[in-house]
Design a protein around this motif. Structure first.
Motif, PDB file in Angstrom:
ATOM      1  N   GLY A 129       0.826  -1.204   0.000  1.00 38.97           N
ATOM      2  CA  GLY A 129       0.000   0.000   0.000  1.00 38.97           C
ATOM      3  C   GLY A 129       0.861   1.255   0.000  1.00 38.97           C
ATOM      4  N   TRP A 130       1.986   1.198   0.710  1.00 38.97           N
ATOM      5  CA  TRP A 130       2.892   2.353   0.810  1.00 38.97           C
ATOM      6  C   TRP A 130       3.489   2.695  -0.557  1.00 38.97           C
ATOM      7  CZ3 TRP A 130       8.378   2.070   0.305  1.00 38.97           C
ATOM      8  CH2 TRP A 130       9.056   3.238   0.670  1.00 38.97           C
ATOM      9  N   TYR A 131       4.070   1.679  -1.233  1.00 34.98           N
ATOM     10  CA  TYR A 131       4.701   2.039  -2.514  1.00 34.98           C
ATOM     11  C   TYR A 131       3.667   2.374  -3.577  1.00 34.98           C
ATOM     12  CZ  TYR A 131       4.776  -3.064  -3.863  1.00 34.98           C
ATOM     13  OH  TYR A 131       4.463  -4.372  -4.157  1.00 34.98           O
ATOM     14  N   ASN A 132       2.438   1.938  -3.366  1.00 36.98           N
ATOM     15  CA  ASN A 132       1.392   2.267  -4.332  1.00 36.98           C
ATOM     16  C   ASN A 132       0.595   3.519  -3.965  1.00 36.98           C
ATOM     17  OD1 ASN A 132       1.500   0.418  -6.488  1.00 36.98           O
ATOM     18  ND2 ASN A 132       0.783  -1.214  -5.141  1.00 36.98           N
ATOM     19  N   GLY A 133       0.998   4.212  -2.903  1.00 33.25           N
ATOM     20  CA  GLY A 133       0.360   5.487  -2.571  1.00 33.25           C
ATOM     21  C   GLY A 133      -1.017   5.363  -1.952  1.00 33.25           C
ATOM     22  N   HIS A 134      -1.326   4.226  -1.312  1.00 35.73           N
ATOM     23  CA  HIS A 134      -2.623   4.107  -0.621  1.00 35.73           C
ATOM     24  C   HIS A 134      -2.620   5.075   0.564  1.00 35.73           C
ATOM     25  CE1 HIS A 134      -6.021   2.609   1.569  1.00 35.73           C
ATOM     26  NE2 HIS A 134      -6.285   1.712   0.629  1.00 35.73           N
ATOM     27  N   GLY A 175      10.068   5.557 -14.182  1.00 35.46           N
ATOM     28  CA  GLY A 175       9.026   5.737 -15.202  1.00 35.46           C
ATOM     29  C   GLY A 175       7.704   5.088 -14.841  1.00 35.46           C
ATOM     30  N   THR A 176       7.537   4.727 -13.570  1.00 35.83           N
ATOM     31  CA  THR A 176       6.323   4.020 -13.149  1.00 35.83           C
ATOM     32  C   THR A 176       5.410   4.970 -12.362  1.00 35.83           C
ATOM     33  OG1 THR A 176       7.079   3.346 -10.965  1.00 35.83           O
ATOM     34  CG2 THR A 176       7.780   1.965 -12.824  1.00 35.83           C
ATOM     35  N   ASP A 177       4.275   4.428 -11.911  1.00 32.84           N
ATOM     36  CA  ASP A 177       3.382   5.264 -11.099  1.00 32.84           C
ATOM     37  C   ASP A 177       3.603   5.023  -9.598  1.00 32.84           C
ATOM     38  OD1 ASP A 177       2.214   2.832 -10.575  1.00 32.84           O
ATOM     39  OD2 ASP A 177       0.236   3.362 -11.349  1.00 32.84           O
ATOM     40  N   ILE A 178       4.792   4.564  -9.228  1.00 30.29           N
ATOM     41  CA  ILE A 178       5.109   4.395  -7.798  1.00 30.29           C
ATOM     42  C   ILE A 178       4.875   5.731  -7.078  1.00 30.29           C
ATOM     43  CG2 ILE A 178       7.563   4.946  -8.215  1.00 30.29           C
ATOM     44  CD1 ILE A 178       8.242   3.012  -5.921  1.00 30.29           C
ATOM     45  N   ALA A 179       4.428   5.656  -5.818  1.00 29.16           N
ATOM     46  CA  ALA A 179       4.213   6.902  -5.055  1.00 29.16           C
ATOM     47  C   ALA A 179       5.540   7.652  -4.921  1.00 29.16           C
ATOM     48  CB  ALA A 179       3.670   6.556  -3.669  1.00 29.16           C
ATOM     49  N   ASP A 180       5.478   8.959  -5.056  1.00 31.57           N
ATOM     50  CA  ASP A 180       6.697   9.770  -4.953  1.00 31.57           C
ATOM     51  C   ASP A 180       7.478   9.497  -3.668  1.00 31.57           C
ATOM     52  OD1 ASP A 180       6.591  11.003  -7.351  1.00 31.57           O
ATOM     53  OD2 ASP A 180       5.846  12.933  -6.606  1.00 31.57           O
ATOM     54  N   HIS A 181       6.724   9.391  -2.532  1.00 32.04           N
ATOM     55  CA  HIS A 181       7.445   9.202  -1.261  1.00 32.04           C
ATOM     56  C   HIS A 181       8.239   7.886  -1.286  1.00 32.04           C
ATOM     57  CE1 HIS A 181       3.275   7.576  -0.217  1.00 32.04           C
ATOM     58  NE2 HIS A 181       4.040   6.512  -0.199  1.00 32.04           N
ATOM     59  N   LEU A 186      13.078   4.543  -1.445  1.00 36.54           N
ATOM     60  CA  LEU A 186      13.713   3.348  -2.028  1.00 36.54           C
ATOM     61  C   LEU A 186      15.052   3.696  -2.691  1.00 36.54           C
ATOM     62  CD1 LEU A 186      10.599   1.415  -3.407  1.00 36.54           C
ATOM     63  CD2 LEU A 186      12.129   0.681  -1.566  1.00 36.54           C
ATOM     64  N   GLU A 187      15.201   4.933  -3.118  1.00 34.23           N
ATOM     65  CA  GLU A 187      16.475   5.329  -3.717  1.00 34.23           C
ATOM     66  C   GLU A 187      17.607   5.228  -2.691  1.00 34.23           C
ATOM     67  OE1 GLU A 187      16.616   9.302  -5.220  1.00 34.23           O
ATOM     68  OE2 GLU A 187      18.495   8.906  -6.294  1.00 34.23           O
ATOM     69  N   HIS A 188      17.259   5.440  -1.415  1.00 31.84           N
ATOM     70  CA  HIS A 188      18.294   5.365  -0.375  1.00 31.84           C
ATOM     71  C   HIS A 188      18.221   4.056   0.402  1.00 31.84           C
ATOM     72  CE1 HIS A 188      17.611   9.718  -1.138  1.00 31.84           C
ATOM     73  NE2 HIS A 188      18.899   9.593  -1.349  1.00 31.84           N
ATOM     74  N   ASN A 189      17.764   3.045  -0.291  1.00 31.67           N
ATOM     75  CA  ASN A 189      17.602   1.728   0.307  1.00 31.67           C
ATOM     76  C   ASN A 189      18.971   1.042   0.401  1.00 31.67           C
ATOM     77  OD1 ASN A 189      17.170  -1.052   0.406  1.00 31.67           O
ATOM     78  ND2 ASN A 189      15.945  -1.141  -1.460  1.00 31.67           N
ATOM     79  N   PRO A 449       3.287   7.439 -16.042  1.00 33.00           N
ATOM     80  CA  PRO A 449       1.868   7.324 -16.389  1.00 33.00           C
ATOM     81  C   PRO A 449       1.005   8.269 -15.555  1.00 33.00           C
ATOM     82  CG  PRO A 449       2.700   5.255 -15.438  1.00 33.00           C
ATOM     83  CD  PRO A 449       3.871   6.181 -15.565  1.00 33.00           C
ATOM     84  N   ARG A 450       1.421   8.498 -14.322  1.00 34.06           N
ATOM     85  CA  ARG A 450       0.700   9.414 -13.430  1.00 34.06           C
ATOM     86  C   ARG A 450       1.572   9.655 -12.209  1.00 34.06           C
ATOM     87  NH1 ARG A 450      -4.441   8.163 -12.332  1.00 34.06           N
ATOM     88  NH2 ARG A 450      -4.672   6.722 -14.065  1.00 34.06           N
ATOM     89  N   VAL A 451       1.288  10.721 -11.497  1.00 30.24           N
ATOM     90  CA  VAL A 451       1.851  10.906 -10.158  1.00 30.24           C
ATOM     91  C   VAL A 451       0.656  10.857  -9.219  1.00 30.24           C
ATOM     92  CG1 VAL A 451       3.040  12.481  -8.602  1.00 30.24           C
ATOM     93  CG2 VAL A 451       3.812  12.270 -10.968  1.00 30.24           C
ATOM     94  N   LYS A 452       0.662   9.859  -8.351  1.00 29.52           N
ATOM     95  CA  LYS A 452      -0.538   9.623  -7.541  1.00 29.52           C
ATOM     96  C   LYS A 452      -0.690  10.633  -6.422  1.00 29.52           C
ATOM     97  CE  LYS A 452      -1.072   4.669  -8.114  1.00 29.52           C
ATOM     98  NZ  LYS A 452      -0.824   3.368  -7.498  1.00 29.52           N
TER      99      LYS A 452
END
Ligand code: NAP
Length: 472
Positions: A129-134, A175-181, A186-189, A449-452
């Protein structure tokens, strides 16, 4: 157009099962059905929006089918309306000829072991839910900057989604619709090893072939399978092994034969291990997973079951994801099977658990009907079974049996007035279309595709506005 009065149906939940049920009803030749869909969030599509991984855009394109259903003149969407808070079962019984529950399975099955709830141990639903912006999970805190190893418990597609999402590079995700946060975190994972553990063997894993196969395409992760462990776990032949399971075994043998390429991360697939405790303390969080080594034993019908041996193994880990399946949550006033986490039913007709008799005018579809199994398309057939039951009940109603409800107030305007009075921030389908346009426009600048939108407040603001975003 039919002269008969409309048959008004409330569908609760706007995921694939709810939309397939709505579509089947609206396509019925009688042209009598009117569908009102009630959704807790301002946004539709359920797990297609908040469950399917961002790097699987093709799977998400199924929403085009649901959009056609939503555009039907006999369909209405009432978003941001909570069943049990803004509308009760009794309200619906008073306004509709039938109710179809399509609320899915939104929480995780518990493992039931010590340490399960230590900080750093997360149910997969939260991470997904977190990475999908729920909106429910946007504030999840993950120790991705300190932990070096994550253990993912479970051998299903959700476990693979979690392992993959922890391994994808920023370029793969950008390039995906992953949530910005999630993209930023994840970049600093700092995770460099993800261990996926199955309690049974490779032939019993619930992965599907494309999901297992695509791990080899990850740009910066090696997939590690120990050949000796793999063959040990295959020692007991599975008389029920499906072609999918056999292909999984071939794929795993291919992984086992490949030398690691020294990539930044490793996804290690392990078998015959059951977690018995998560170690750590509440102040510092989880530090390790203690597991029993298992052997396979065939039960009475030849199904291989995991049997713990006396051997133990401890895997140090700063993060644990529990991906052992989902379960539904009870709806106020609606029967619920606590053991299975579903609404008890016979072929889609909700039944009274004490008598087993169907409840007049109440139906169920999707995961809350059959449990969390199958892919999105499985819900099309599942919804057809339920809609066939509704159609059969409508025909017997015509013959005088009246198995559908006889609502006091089957008036479309009356129910809308009631819902608006209870929830002034109700989001109609046009409101979702504003959100959709806004998100897509925000994505255009960055080739996404979108920014959620990830908060309800933002969604409501945009739903109430017209036209494209000013700041895009
Ligand atoms: P799942 O496919 O049912 O897998 C659950 C896994 O958890 C199984 O390996 C199961 O092992 C294991 N498990 C259950 N209880 C356990 C316990 N107490 N200890 C250790 N392991 C345990 O569930 P899921 O991965 O949540 O997926 C749900 C559904 O969504 C599936 O139908 C899946 O295919 C679908 N899905 C599809 C996609 C896709 O198409 N890309 C992506 C995500 C999800 P046992 O077999 O031994 O019980």
């Amino acid at each position: 157009m039919t002269e008969d009065p409309p048959i008004r149906i409330a569908v609760i939940g706007s995921g694939p099962a709810g939309f397939y049920a709505a579509g089947h009803l609206l396509n019925d030749n009688s042209e009598r059905f009117e569908v009102d869909m009630v959704e807790r969030l301002p946004t539709p599509w359920g797990l297609v929006r908040s469950g399917v991984a961002p790097d699987h855009p093709k799977i998400k394109s199924v929403t085009r089918v649901y959009e056609k259903t939503a555009a039907h003149p006999r369909f209405r969407f009432f978003g941001n309306v909570h069943f049990g808070e803004h509308v009760s079962r009794e309200d619906l019984l008073a306004h509709y000829h039938a109710i179809v529950y399509a609320t899915g399975s939104s929480i995780d099955r518990p493992l039931g072991i010590p340490g399960e709830h230590l900080p750093g141990s997360h149910p997969a639903t939260e991470f997904v839910g977190w990475y999908n912006g729920h909106p429910d999970h946007r504030d999840l805190e993950l120790a991705l900057d300190s932990a070096r190893r994550a253990v993912v418990i479970g051998n299903g597609n959700v476990a693979l989604d979690v392992a993959r999402m922890l391994s994808l590079t920023r370029d793969e995700l950008a390039g995906t619709d992953i949530a910005d946060h999630a993209l930023d975190v994840l970049e600093h994972n700092h995770i460099d090893e993800i261990v996926v553990v199955g309690r049974r063997g490779p032939a019993q894993a619930a992965f599907t072939n494309p999901e297992l196969r695509e791990l080899k395409d990850l740009l910066d992760a090696d997939v590690i399978v120990d050949p000796a462990e793999l063959e040990r776990a295959l020692a007991v032949a599975d008389p029920h092994a499906t072609p999918t399971a056999q292909r999984n075994v071939e794929l795993l043998r291919e992984y086992a034969a490949r030398p690691p390429l020294g990539r930044r991360r490793r996804i290690v697939l392990r078998f015959l291990l059951s977690p018995v405790a998560l170690l750590g303390d509440p102040a510092h969080g989880v530090t390790a997973v203690e597991l029993s080594r298992n052997e396979l034993a065939l039960d009475g019908d030849g199904t291989p079951r995991a049997r713990a041996t006396a051997e133990r193994e401890t895997i140090p880990a700063g993060l644990v994801f529990r991906a052992i399946g989902y379960r539904g949550i009870p709806l106020a006033g609606v029967p619920f099977d606590e053991r299975l986490g579903v609404i008890p039913n016979a072929g889609g007709r909700v039944v009274d658990p004490s008598t087993g008799d169907p409840l007049r005018g109440e139906y169920v579809v999707g995961w809350i009907k059959r449990g969390p199994s199958g892919v999105i398309g499985t819900n099309k057939k599942d919804a057809q079974q339920t809609v066939d039951a509704i159609l059969a009940d409508v025909s017997s109603a015509v013959n005088g049996d009246a198995p559908l409800l006889a609502p006091e107030s089957p008036d479309a305007e009356a129910v809308e007035r009631m819902l608006l009075a209870r929830q002034p921030d109700l989001v109609p389908y046009e409101g979702w279309l504003s959100i959709d346009r806004h998100e897509r426009a925000l994505g255009e600048g960055s080739n996404r595709p979108r920014v959620k939108l990830t908060t309800i407040d933002e969604m409501l603001r945009i739903a109430a506005s017209e036209g494209p975003p000013e700041d895009s």
